[in-house]
Design an enzyme around this catalytic site. Sequence first.
Site, PDB file in Angstrom:
ATOM      1  N   HIS A 187       1.210  -0.865  -0.256  1.00 41.39           N
ATOM      2  CA  HIS A 187       0.283   0.084   0.393  1.00 41.39           C
ATOM      3  C   HIS A 187       1.131   1.420   0.458  1.00 41.39           C
ATOM      4  CE1 HIS A 187      -3.799  -1.686   0.880  1.00 41.39           C
ATOM      5  NE2 HIS A 187      -3.437  -3.116   1.053  1.00 41.39           N
ATOM      6  N   ASP A 388       3.342   9.742  -0.640  1.00 42.37           N
ATOM      7  CA  ASP A 388       2.367   8.781  -0.456  1.00 42.37           C
ATOM      8  C   ASP A 388       1.952   7.853  -1.267  1.00 42.37           C
ATOM      9  OD1 ASP A 388      -0.192   8.037   1.176  1.00 42.37           O
ATOM     10  OD2 ASP A 388      -0.534  10.220   0.936  1.00 42.37           O
TER      11      ASP A 388
HETATM   12  C1  G6P Z   1      -1.214   3.558   6.143  1.00 41.25           C
HETATM   13  C2  G6P Z   1      -0.592   1.785   6.076  1.00 41.25           C
HETATM   14  C3  G6P Z   1      -1.548   1.027   6.082  1.00 41.25           C
HETATM   15  C4  G6P Z   1      -1.632   0.993   8.156  1.00 41.25           C
HETATM   16  C5  G6P Z   1      -2.516   2.320   8.257  1.00 41.25           C
HETATM   17  C6  G6P Z   1      -2.868   2.974   9.180  1.00 41.25           C
HETATM   18  O1  G6P Z   1      -2.433   3.092   5.167  1.00 41.25           O
HETATM   19  O2  G6P Z   1      -0.670   1.435   4.634  1.00 41.25           O
HETATM   20  O3  G6P Z   1      -1.196  -0.328   6.373  1.00 41.25           O
HETATM   21  O4  G6P Z   1      -2.961   0.350   8.802  1.00 41.25           O
HETATM   22  O5  G6P Z   1      -1.174   3.714   7.434  1.00 41.25           O
HETATM   23  O6  G6P Z   1      -1.589   2.671  10.535  1.00 41.25           O
HETATM   24  P1  G6P Z   1      -1.274   2.095  11.641  1.00 41.25           P
HETATM   25  O7  G6P Z   1      -0.039   1.762  11.646  1.00 41.25           O
HETATM   26  O8  G6P Z   1      -2.568   2.960  12.749  1.00 41.25           O
HETATM   27  O9  G6P Z   1      -2.095   0.478  11.604  1.00 41.25           O
END
Ligand code: G6P
Length: 502
Positions: A187, A388
Amino acid sequence: MNSSESALAGSPGALRTNLDHRAGGGPRDDSLVVVANRLPVRRVRRKSGTVWETSPGGLVSALVPTLERRRVTWVGWAGLKSRRTPPFRHDGIDNVPVPLSGDDVEAYYEGFSNRVLWPLFHGALRAPELRRSWWEAYRSINVRFAEAAAAAAPRGGAAWIHDYHLMLVPALLRERRPDLRIGFFLHIPFPPEELFARLPWRRELLAGLLGADVVGLQTRRDEQNLRALLEGTEGGGADRRAPRVETFPISVDFERWERAARSEKVRRRSAALRRRLGTSKTILLGVDRLDYTKGIDARLRAFQRLLREGAIAAEEAVLVQAAVPSREGVTEYVEQRRVVERLAGELNGEFGEIGRAVVHSMHRNFGFDELVALYLAADVLLVTPLRDGMNLVAKEYVASRVDERGVLVLSEFAGAAAELTDAMLVNPFDPEGLAARIADAVRAPDAASSARMRALRRVVRERDVFRWADTFLGRLAAAGGDGARRRSRRAASAETGDAAEG
Ligand code: G6P
């Protein structure tokens, strides 16, 4: 980031050991095991006690709607430390929690994932801290996820592994379950070779990805970066498996945002927001997880520059910054929050009046309807990340603008810029240029903005998140066939003593 309004209180519904589709009817073609660091819901501590809520971030908000018509088991962390949670079913998904202790969270999640891979893959915006003990933890937690996925997947099924936390899982799962079709989607950006090469564990990470049949990336640039590595010596030489590497830009559930934007409730809420902010004013909006990659400070500084230079008058415009709390255990995030709050304070100190702020800075979770109302109220959306993977906020804004109004200011360093070419593209590293473009956005004539917005809406409507998931899973079904053929040929040639196929 888009925590759903209906934050789930208490238990996520009937807890049961729910892998009955394995024991019972045998394999189903449409069954899928999703493996991601987080489950779609997470446990959090509130004053009222521990509650379940929708997990933050683009991964969960994008993926969940695409799974509705599929039989899905989701393997992931339930949030909080060291808590053993039995498998449970929620919103049609069988959740298999992977427990993480306090030490695991510190070393695997905060350490290797978010203080090594995250900054490095985002162009080394912060120096990655290369600690051996974090890498060891990353490896052993990846084994834990692979084992949970191996136990959950029906014979001959498909597994879809997500994101930078789990780059070793494709190969680890392949070792345990050669019968599976295995897909991996990243992602976040994939970095250029000279950055990736800084990792002492780069070969292991690449070998991890090579366990997949399909590796998906957000943009062509990410795809090229990964291909360059796989084709070079780091890829492991000639006898490696070759996964299919392809670009699949992630997106949003266009109709859901559009439907909400047309609803009476949201329209009323949005009008009320406008009244409170000042009907005659230009409303600028930022919506982000509070992350140093998002360029929140750059946009606040640009706004400050415009007010100081008098290019924008304090009575004329107001900036709303909605920042969602994120990774608060990681120093760089604590620091970024301080910077953002200090800048917002400075701006109001310098240009505010009693009862009239120039910046409204919020740091909390936002409900779905609240976000749509904000998007509808905003004349200009500022999406200014320094780097991003995609940025779904940009696409959510476009999907919400059923009135075909509003200006999207979008960083060239967001993956979304590759598709949303009708946005007003900006370089957030260039303070004067960024300020000038924001001023242009504030002054943009209605007709020109509407034409741009119409063009943007055509792109996002057509390339919605269902298309993303269907295309990826379609490729996985096809490539899995090739992979299976390759594997059975290899087994046959091993029996006859031929050289194994590459
Ligand atoms: C981004 C990453 C995800 C992640 C999200 C939230 O979108 O690509 O993998 O889950 O951020 O971050 P966190 O560390 O809270 O999971």
